[in-house]
Design a protein around this motif. Structure first.
Motif, PDB file in Angstrom:
ATOM      1  N   GLU B 329      31.672  29.605  48.907  1.00  0.00           N
ATOM      2  CA  GLU B 329      32.542  30.701  48.621  1.00  0.00           C
ATOM      3  C   GLU B 329      32.157  31.583  47.539  1.00  0.00           C
ATOM      4  O   GLU B 329      32.267  32.778  47.732  1.00  0.00           O
ATOM      5  N   ARG B 330      31.593  30.833  46.490  1.00  0.00           N
ATOM      6  CA  ARG B 330      31.135  31.554  45.519  1.00  0.00           C
ATOM      7  C   ARG B 330      30.065  32.542  45.729  1.00  0.00           C
ATOM      8  O   ARG B 330      29.797  33.701  45.649  1.00  0.00           O
ATOM      9  N   GLU B 331      29.142  32.051  46.605  1.00  0.00           N
ATOM     10  CA  GLU B 331      27.990  32.889  46.980  1.00  0.00           C
ATOM     11  C   GLU B 331      28.506  33.959  48.059  1.00  0.00           C
ATOM     12  O   GLU B 331      27.991  35.281  47.843  1.00  0.00           O
ATOM     13  N   THR B 332      29.269  34.004  48.864  1.00  0.00           N
ATOM     14  CA  THR B 332      29.799  35.185  49.813  1.00  0.00           C
ATOM     15  C   THR B 332      30.679  36.126  48.640  1.00  0.00           C
ATOM     16  O   THR B 332      30.286  37.286  48.827  1.00  0.00           O
ATOM     17  N   GLU B 333      31.232  35.417  47.936  1.00  0.00           N
ATOM     18  CA  GLU B 333      32.027  36.405  46.757  1.00  0.00           C
ATOM     19  C   GLU B 333      31.070  37.006  46.109  1.00  0.00           C
ATOM     20  O   GLU B 333      31.299  38.379  46.077  1.00  0.00           O
ATOM     21  N   GLU B 334      29.751  36.485  45.568  1.00  0.00           N
ATOM     22  CA  GLU B 334      28.901  37.350  44.927  1.00  0.00           C
ATOM     23  C   GLU B 334      28.352  38.483  45.700  1.00  0.00           C
ATOM     24  O   GLU B 334      28.077  39.559  45.290  1.00  0.00           O
ATOM     25  N   ALA B 335      27.921  38.137  46.938  1.00  0.00           N
ATOM     26  CA  ALA B 335      27.417  39.163  47.875  1.00  0.00           C
ATOM     27  C   ALA B 335      28.339  40.171  48.058  1.00  0.00           C
ATOM     28  O   ALA B 335      27.971  41.393  48.135  1.00  0.00           O
ATOM     29  N   PHE B 336      29.447  40.031  48.253  1.00  0.00           N
ATOM     30  CA  PHE B 336      30.419  40.889  48.353  1.00  0.00           C
ATOM     31  C   PHE B 336      30.627  41.844  47.282  1.00  0.00           C
ATOM     32  O   PHE B 336      30.548  43.191  47.428  1.00  0.00           O
TER      33      PHE B 336
END
Lengths: 140, 583
Positions: B329-336
């Protein structure tokens, strides 16, 4: 006497145009915005309309539309900046009879000539010139 | 074709024209050896062999030809023509031989997928044994999925391709076959025979209008990048636009995007949004749409919504996989957020370009006008002189007018002083006090119109910079509101609310006028954009908010209209405390 309607929101531009047209023997009224222009056109009879495009309340395009609904034949000359030339091209199919530049290199004489060209295609001088040429025709 | 190959081909056609077929074949066979990559000579050899009625040679030459045309299917038509003639002339055994060799090559994976498909479209009916199987599959409706599964399991795509063409030619589609056809279309789509799938889908639509079928129509059009058939369908069934299912709305987003129909597009997104309140996948889809469409605010809002959903979901199953989930979740959040940051800076860049263009356009118009006026005035005077109509009074009037026009230019230039002034004196100042000072300065004018004022919130926030510039921001906003309220009946009010959050000052500037119409929200900060009547108010050339925007930019701050505020206009201003030291 021909009567001309100047639709122009800039008082300082419209005033010299009006006066110059009068010098050339035309009657000229000023409408200081588009709405007033349409009203005046409906009330009086005009032979030619000088129409600015960029105006508050009602744009020149809308004024043109309204005028054309009332009178498809009256002469309408757009006078505006060269910068707005693209818009003028779009108006061409709505029925305009000419275009005069009103940018920083505007010439009052050019404007008068355009008006004359429409209203008096042959003025006194023109007739004289034509007659003179005929006198000079080579004779056998 | 290369020069050498060209010469050889000339030689071959020479022999051919002169009836020396044997010789021509010999040269061609040599050429095939010399230019092993060229499919051209294989075709020639096949044609020569055909004319000599040597069908064995012709068949093998054309099989060779197929192995050499590679990705380039432009030449495939040659094979189609050949195969037609071959079946007429050659005997069954030769045809079977060619067919078997091609199937061997197909099985050996020598051909590209596209070539396999093309071959299937020509050869699907040739194998009688296969035809029997196809008829069996066709008759027994339930066996369709089973049969396809078994072929897939054996990696026998060729049989599937042939079957699909066979189906296309022989199957009858009726109201009764719709359930089977839905499955069939899914298979056809999976193997990317989109045109074929569309044909069957259109037939189904005659009997059945359910969401699945309509959605398929739109999806296939999207994949073909050609919405002509969807257009036709929508025209005859306009009520379809109202379908509420997410899957169908999803396709409508792409459809309206393709049509450039922004109103319907936004409408569709709104519909999805209303149904997306609890579903994470739908919310994510929606978020991706917003990102794709550059609707940053909506994307950010949807991202927050998704985070909330994910949080509350974790509350239910906080079992072992929690750590892994969180990291993903954190990774997708950062990418977003990275994407959003890029988009914001790009939009800002474009915005500045547009602003400069607008500025120059407005400038040339505003400066051009007085020049025109001066020219007309002078030229009129000259006309009068020519007619001996000039007099002192006229001249004085002309000169006055020229001076008037220069004052107008000066006034325009002065309006930019707050931005370009080099005389600015930077200091630390409590900006709240300066907000109050502006209101005090304008008291007379505001009282004259009957406007009540109110300043609430924090009493101190320190900025570093030119306090006069900051005052200009407030002055321009108050001035705009005052112009707006002048014509209003009933109570008139301007209020300012200041809050501090994380070292950022948030100013809510409100008036109870008519508010900013939604369609011009994006334009009001552009230079020379004005809705005011020039004659009535001072200024009115459309520079006030442009100047506000610029000054705030110098402070590292920003301003926007809060479109959600319904009781008038609300401007939201944000200025960070820290950045001031860097000015």
């Amino acid at each position: 006497m021909y009567r001309i309607l100047i639709v122009e929101d800039e008082k300082d531009t419209a005033a010299p145009v009006q006066e110059a047209l009068r010098l050339y023997g035309y009657e000229a009224d000023i409408a200081s915005d588009g709405v007033m222009g349409v009203e005046m056109f409906a009330k009086n009879t005009y032979d030619l309309v000088l129409l600015d495009l960029k105006m508050p309340k009602m744009t020149g395009e809308e004024v043109l539309k309204k005028i054309r609904e009332m009178d498809p034949y009256v002469y309408v000359i757009i006078y505006t900046n060269y910068g707005e030339f693209e818009e003028v091209k779009e108006l061409a199919n709505m029925g305009i009879d000419g275009y005069v530049n009103k940018g920083p290199d505007a010439e009052l004489q050019e404007l008068i000539d355009k008006v004359k060209e429409k209203l008096d295609p042959l003025d006194e001088e023109g007739v004289k010139e034509l007659m003179g040429n005929m006198d000079n025709l080579p004779t056998k | 074709m290369q020069k050498e190959e060209y010469h050889v081909s000339q030689e071959i056609s020479f022999y051919r024209r002169h009836g020396q077929t044997e010789r021509a074949i010999e040269v061609t066979e040599n050429a095939i050896e010399r230019f092993p990559d060229s499919s051209f000579f294989c075709k020639i050899l096949g044609d020569l062999a055909m004319s000599k009625e040597d069908y064995r040679l012709a068949g093998s030459a054309y099989v060779d030809f197929l192995t050499k045309i590679g990705e380039n299917l432009r030449h495939f038509k040659n094979f189609v023509n050949f195969w037609e003639r071959y079946q007429e002339k050659a005997d069954k055994a030769d045809c079977t031989e060619v067919y078997n060799r091609i199937v061997e090559l197909v099985d050996g994976d020598s051909f590209s997928v596209e070539l396999k498909k093309s071959l299937a479209s020509v050869l699907f009916e040739f194998d009688e044994k296969q035809n029997c199987i196809f008829i069996e599959v066709e008759k027994n409706q339930d066996s369709l999925a089973n049969w396809i599964n078994s072929q897939e399991k054996n990696g026998n795509l060729w049989n599937i391709y042939c079957f699909l063409y066979w189906e296309k030619k022989h199957a009858v589609h009726t109201r009764q076959t719709v359930p089977r056809d839905i499955k069939l279309v899914a298979i056809i789509e999976k193997y990317e025979f989109y045109e074929m799938a569309l044909d069957i889908t259109e037939m189904m639509l005659d009997y059945n209008q359910n969401d699945i079928v309509i959605r398929t129509l739109f999806r296939l059009c999207r994949k073909l990048d050609d919405y002509a058939r969807a257009d036709a369908y929508i025209e005859s069934h306009p009520e379809v636009r109202q379908r509420a299912g997410f899957n169908i709305q999803y396709e409508f987003v792409y459809y309206y995007l393709n049509k450039g129909d922004e109103t319907s597009l936004l409408d569709t997104l709104k519909k999805i949004r209303n149904s997306a309140t609890s579903s994470i996948p739908i919310s994510k889809t929606l978020q991706n749409f917003y990102v794709k469409l550059g609707m940053i605010d909506d994307a950010v809002e949807m991202r927050r919504h998704i985070s909330q959903l994910e949080q509350s979901k974790k509350g239910y199953n906080r079992a072992g996989n929690k750590i892994k989930g969180t990291q993903e979740e954190r990774e997708t959040e950062e990418a977003f957020w990275d994407t959003i940051k890029d988009m914001v800076s790009e939009q800002e860049h474009n915005r500045q370009l547009i602003a400069i263009k607008e500025l120059l356009k407005g400038f040339s118009h505003e400066l051009g006008q007085p020049i025109t006026n001066i020219r007309y005035g002078v030229q009129l005077y000259q006309m009068k002189m020519e007619r001996n109509l000039d007099d002192r009074e006229n001249l004085e009037e002309l000169l006055d007018n020229i001076l008037m026009q220069t004052i107008r230019v000066k006034r325009l230039l002065k309006r930019f002083a707050p931005i370009v002034s080099s005389k600015s004196v930077n200091s630390r100042f409590n900006c709240i006090e300066h907000i109050k000072a502006v209101f005090l300065d304008m008291q007379m004018r505001l009282d004259g119109i009957g406007i009540e004022t109110q300043i609430d919130g924090i009493q101190e926030f320190t900025l570093y910079g030119d306090s006069l510039q900051f005052e200009q921001v407030i002055y321009n906003l108050v001035s705009n509101s005052a112009d707006e309220l002048r014509e209003k009946d009933g109570p008139k009010r301007i209020s300012v609310l200041c809050k501090e959050h994380d070292n950022v000052l948030n100013i809510h500037f409100r008036d109870n006028g008519r508010g900013v119409p939604k369609d011009i929200v994006n334009k009001i900060f552009n230079p020379f954009y004005s809705t005011k009547d020039k004659e009535k108010s001072d200024g009115g050339e459309g520079l006030g908010l442009y100047i506000v925007w610029n000054i705030l930019k110098m402070y590292g701050g920003k301003i926007r209209v809060n479109t959600a505020y319904k009781e008038g206009a609300e401007f939201l201003i944000q200025i960070p405390k820290g950045e001031m030291e860097n000015v």
